[in-house]
Enzyme design. Structure first.
Site, short mmCIF file in Angstrom:
data_model
loop_
_atom_site.label_atom_id
_atom_site.label_comp_id
_atom_site.label_asym_id
_atom_site.label_seq_id
_atom_site.Cartn_x
_atom_site.Cartn_y
_atom_site.Cartn_z
N SER A 292 57.47 53.15 65.63
CA SER A 292 58.60 53.83 66.28
C SER A 292 59.88 53.00 66.19
O SER A 292 60.97 53.55 65.96
CB SER A 292 58.27 54.15 67.74
N HIS A 322 49.34 54.93 67.05
CA HIS A 322 50.49 54.30 67.72
C HIS A 322 50.53 54.83 69.17
O HIS A 322 49.56 54.69 69.90
CB HIS A 322 51.74 54.60 66.90
N HIS A 368 44.99 45.50 67.60
CA HIS A 368 46.45 45.47 67.42
C HIS A 368 46.79 44.86 66.07
O HIS A 368 46.07 43.97 65.59
CB HIS A 368 47.15 44.68 68.53
N ARG A 377 50.87 43.38 78.43
CA ARG A 377 51.24 44.68 79.02
C ARG A 377 50.01 45.31 79.69
O ARG A 377 50.11 46.02 80.68
CB ARG A 377 51.82 45.61 77.95
N ASP A 423 47.88 50.65 75.62
CA ASP A 423 47.45 52.05 75.82
C ASP A 423 46.10 52.16 76.52
O ASP A 423 45.74 53.23 77.00
CB ASP A 423 47.39 52.76 74.47
C1 LIG Z 1 46.13 49.26 66.46
C2 LIG Z 1 45.45 49.38 65.11
C3 LIG Z 1 45.97 50.63 64.40
C4 LIG Z 1 45.81 48.15 64.28
O1 LIG Z 1 45.30 48.36 62.98
P1 LIG Z 1 45.12 47.15 61.97
O2 LIG Z 1 46.27 46.23 62.03
O3 LIG Z 1 44.80 47.75 60.65
O4 LIG Z 1 43.84 46.40 62.59
P2 LIG Z 1 42.83 45.44 61.86
O5 LIG Z 1 43.47 44.68 60.74
O6 LIG Z 1 42.14 44.65 62.91
O7 LIG Z 1 41.81 46.49 61.19
C5 LIG Z 1 40.71 46.05 60.41
C6 LIG Z 1 39.60 47.06 60.54
O8 LIG Z 1 39.17 47.09 61.92
C7 LIG Z 1 39.20 48.42 62.38
N1 LIG Z 1 39.60 48.47 63.79
C8 LIG Z 1 40.76 48.01 64.30
N2 LIG Z 1 40.82 48.32 65.62
C9 LIG Z 1 39.68 48.97 65.89
C10 LIG Z 1 39.18 49.58 67.06
N3 LIG Z 1 39.88 49.59 68.21
N4 LIG Z 1 37.99 50.18 67.01
C11 LIG Z 1 37.28 50.19 65.85
N5 LIG Z 1 37.72 49.66 64.71
C12 LIG Z 1 38.90 49.06 64.74
C13 LIG Z 1 40.27 49.09 61.53
O9 LIG Z 1 40.14 50.51 61.56
C14 LIG Z 1 40.02 48.49 60.18
O10 LIG Z 1 38.90 49.14 59.64
P3 LIG Z 1 38.82 49.47 58.04
O11 LIG Z 1 38.81 48.14 57.39
O12 LIG Z 1 37.56 50.22 57.92
O13 LIG Z 1 40.04 50.26 57.71
C15 LIG Z 1 43.91 49.44 65.29
O14 LIG Z 1 43.47 48.30 65.99
C16 LIG Z 1 43.44 50.71 65.98
O15 LIG Z 1 43.23 51.72 65.31
N6 LIG Z 1 43.25 50.67 67.35
C17 LIG Z 1 42.90 51.83 68.09
C18 LIG Z 1 44.13 52.71 68.31
C19 LIG Z 1 45.08 52.08 69.30
O16 LIG Z 1 44.69 51.60 70.35
N7 LIG Z 1 46.38 52.10 68.97
C20 LIG Z 1 47.42 51.61 69.85
C21 LIG Z 1 47.99 50.33 69.35
S1 LIG Z 1 49.17 49.66 70.49
#
Ligand SMILES: CC(C)(COP(=O)(O)OP(=O)(O)OC[C@H]1O[C@@H](n2cnc3c(N)ncnc32)[C@H](O)[C@@H]1OP(=O)(O)O)[C@@H](O)C(=O)NCCC(=O)NCCS
Length: 489
Positions: A292, A322, A368, A377, A423
Site C-alpha cells: 500500500s 496484505h 512477515h 504492533r 493482523d
Molecule cells: C506476510 C507474507 C505474505 C510474507 O511473505 P514472504 O515474505 O514471502 O514470507 P516468507 O519468505 O517467509 O515465505 C516463505 C514461504 O513460507 C510461506 N509462509 C509464509 N508465511 C506463512 C504463514 N503464515 N503460513 C504458512 N506459510 C507461510 C510462504 O507462503 C512461502 O511459501 P512458498 O515457498 O511455498 O511460496 C506471508 O508471511 C503470509 O502469507 N502470511 C499470512 C498472511 C498475512 O498475515 N499477511 C499480513 C502481513 S502484515
C-alpha cells in the site's frame, strides 16, 4: 459548502471561542462577528491563537532544509554502492533490495517499526493524547511523520479541528456510496469513493493551470489533509450502509479524529474510542516497501493526485496477503472456534494449524516479509486486550494460538518468520466492542494507512522526487546477464 479558507478559519475560531459550530458557521462566509477573534473567517491561514505554528507553516519552514540536505547528500555520496542485488531477489518480490526513500518510519527485522526513530512504546509515551485518554492521537503521529517533531497539545488540537472542518463529502460521492450494492466488498467501495474525490483535487486543478513545480507540495498538502478529513465519513458511510441503517452521525468539530471516527461508525464506548486512537496510530506506517505504501508513492511519482495515488494504494491493501489478512484471521478463527468447541488445549490447536497448512493455505496473521520477531504492533494490541478484557474468549483463543503457532511454523520450515503480525490481533479487539463485521476491517486499516503514506506524498512533492522507474529484464535477458557475469559459462 464553505470555501476552504473560510472552513480553515472557522476551525480556528471554534478553538478560540466558546460559540457553537452552527452559530459560527452562520457568520463564516461574511467575516467573524461571533467569536472573539479579529480576523474574518474568509481571510485567515492560522488555526490557533496562541502563536504556535500550524502543521503547514511548520512543514513550509522545514522542507527547504530537507531538500538541500538531500541534494547535498546525493552530490557528495551519490556514487556510493549501497548494496548488491542477487538474481533470486529479482524473482523474489525484490525482498531486501534498498531502492526506496521513506522518511516517516524504518522497520528493523527484530525490533519492529520506529516512527521517526521512536518505537511504539515511546510514541505512546511522548505523543499528545486526549484529555480523557492515554493512547496517542493519530493526528499527533501525522505531525511527527511529516515534520519529525512531536507537536504540542495545542497544535494537535488545532490539527484535529482542521481535519474535522475538511470532512464534508461532495454530494456526488455521498450519492455514489449510497448507490453501491451492499454485497460489493467494503474495500472496493472505499477505493471507488476515494477515486471519485478526484473532482476535489486542488493539485490536479493547479497542475492543469500550469502551477510552478515549487508549489506542488502546497496543493498536495491541501489534498492530503482534505482526504484525511473525509476518510472517517467515507468509512462510516460504507459501514452504516452495508451493515446498519444507512444513517451516520455528524462530524463533531470538537472531537479528535479517533473519537469522530468511532462516533460516526456508531460506537460511543470510551474504551472503543481509545482503541480507535491506538489502532489508527499503530496501523499508519510500516516503512515504504509494503504494497500500500509503495503503490501510493509510485502512483504519486507520476504526479497523479493524492486521491488517485491513495486509492491505488488501497487497492493493494485489499489483498489477502496484505491488509485483508485481518479479515482472513477472523474468518479462520471462527472456523477454528467452531471446530474446537471450547477445547483450546495445545494439541487441539496444533492439530488445527497443521490441517490449515496441509490444505495448502497460510496461517493468516503470521509471517512477515521483513520482520523476524513478534510484531510490536501485535504486542501493543495484546497489551490493550490484557488491560481491558483479559477474560474475553476470543482473546484467550488468540493467546493460545500465539503459544503454539510459532512452533508449528518453525517445524514446517518454510516461513522465514513464524511470529504473529499486526493482523493477527486487530480483529479480536474490534469484535469485543461489537464491531463484528470482519469484511469491514481492512477499511479501518485503510483509514489508518493514510496517516503514514500521505506525509510521504507531501514530502515527495516538496523535495522534488522523480517519477519511479526501476529496470526490468525478461528471463532471457537475465540469462544473458548471468552468463556474462559468470564469464560466458
Ligand atoms: C506476510 C507474507 C505474505 C510474507 O511473505 P514472504 O515474505 O514471502 O514470507 P516468507 O519468505 O517467509 O515465505 C516463505 C514461504 O513460507 C510461506 N509462509 C509464509 N508465511 C506463512 C504463514 N503464515 N503460513 C504458512 N506459510 C507461510 C510462504 O507462503 C512461502 O511459501 P512458498 O515457498 O511455498 O511460496 C506471508 O508471511 C503470509 O502469507 N502470511 C499470512 C498472511 C498475512 O498475515 N499477511 C499480513 C502481513 S502484515
Amino acid at each position: 459548502m464553505l470555501p476552504v479558507t473560510a472552513r480553515n478559519s472557522l476551525a480556528r475560531c471554534l478553538l478560540r471561542s466558546n460559540k457553537s459550530y452552527a452559530s459560527l458557521l452562520n457568520t463564516a462566509a461574511n467575516g467573524c462577528g461571533e467569536c472573539s477573534c479579529d480576523t474574518p473567517h474568509t481571510n485567515s491561514i492560522r488555526y490557533y491563537s496562541n502563536g504556535e505554528k500550524t502543521l503547514k507553516e511548520r512543514f513550509a519552514e522545514i522542507f527547504p532544509g530537507k531538500a538541500s540536505e538531500i541534494k547535498e547528500f546525493k552530490k557528495q555520496y551519490g556514487k556510493t554502492v549501497i548494496g548488491d542485488v542477487l538474481l533470486e531477489q529479482a524473482y523474489g518480490g525484490m525482498r531486501g533490495i534498498k531502492g526506496l526513500v521513506w522518511e516517516g518510519s524504518v522497520l528493523d527485522p527484530n525490533e519492529g517499526i520506529r516512527f521517526r526513530g521512536k518505537t511504539i512504546p515511546e510514541i505512546q509515551k511522548v505523543l499528545p493524547h486526549a484529555e480523557e485518554g492515554k493512547e496517542p492521537l493519530p493526528e499527533a503521529l501525522f505531525w511527527l511523520l511529516l515534520t519529525g517533531e512531536v507537536p504540542s497539545e495545542a497544535q494537535v488540537k488545532a490539527l484535529s479541528a482542521d481535519l474535522a472542518a475538511r470532512s464534508q463529502l461532495p454530494k456526488h460521492v455521498s450519492e455514489l456510496l449510497d448507490s453501491l450494492p451492499k454485497d460489493l466488498h467494503p474495500m472496493a467501495q472505499f477505493s471507488i469513493a476515494i477515486n471519485a474525490l478526484e473532482s476535489e483535487s486542488k493539485f490536479a486543478k493547479a497542475y492543469s493551470q500550469g502551477v510552478n513545480k515549487k508549489d506542488y507540495w502546497n496543493f498536495t498538502y491541501e489534498d492530503c489533509l482534505d482526504l484525511l478529513g473525509k476518510l472517517p465519513v467515507i468509512a462510516a458511510k460504507i459501514y452504516r450502509n452495508v451493515f446498519k441503517d444507512g444513517k451516520i452521525a455528524e462530524v463533531n468539530p470538537n472531537f479528535d479524529y479517533g473519537k469522530n471516527l468511532a462516533h460516526l461508525l456508531g460506537y460511543t464506548n470510551k474504551d472503543f474510542v481509545e482503541l480507535m486512537r491506538l489502532y489508527l496510530t499503530i496501523h499508519s506506517d510500516h516503512e515504504g516497501g509494503n504494497v500500500s505504501a509503495h503503490t501510493t508513492h509510485l502512483v504519486g511519482s507520476a504526479l497523479s493526485s493524492p486521491y488517485l495515488s491513495f486509492a491505488a494504494g488501497m487497492n493493494g491493501l485489499a489483498g489477502p496477503l496484505h491488509g485483508r489478512a485481518n479479515q482472513e484471521v477472523l474468518e479462520w478463527l471462527f472456523k477454528m472456534r467452531d471446530e474446537l468447541k471450547g477445547d483450546y488445549s495445545k494439541p487441539a490447536i496444533e492439530k488445527y494449524l497443521w490441517e490449515t497448512l496441509n490444505s495448502g493455505r497460510v496461517i493468516p496473521g503470521y509471517g512477515h516479509a521483513v520482520l523476524r520477531k513478534t510484531d510490536p504492533r501485535y504486542t501493543a494490541q495484546r497489551e490493550f486486550a490484557l488491560e481491558h478484557f483479559p477474560n474475553y474468549e476470543l482473546f484467550k483463543l488468540v493467546s493460545a494460538i500465539y503459544e503454539v503457532a510459532p512452533g508449528v511454523l518453525t517445524k514446517q520450515g518454510k516461513t522465514k518468520n513464524p511470529w504473529p503480525n499486526v493482523d493477527s490481533h486487530s480483529g479480536v479487539l474490534l469484535q469485543y466492542y461489537g464491531l463484528t463485521e470482519a469484511s469491514f476491517y481492512t477499511v479501518l486499516f485503510g483509514v489508518a494507512r493514510a496517516f503514514g503514506v500521505l506525509p510521504q506524498l507531501i514530502t515527495d512533492r516538496a523535495v522534488g522526487s522523480p517519477i519511479e522507474r526501476p529496470k526490468s529484464f525478461s528471463t532471457e535477458k537475465y540469462k544473458e546477464l548471468v552468463a556474462k557475469i559468470n564469464g560466458g559459462k
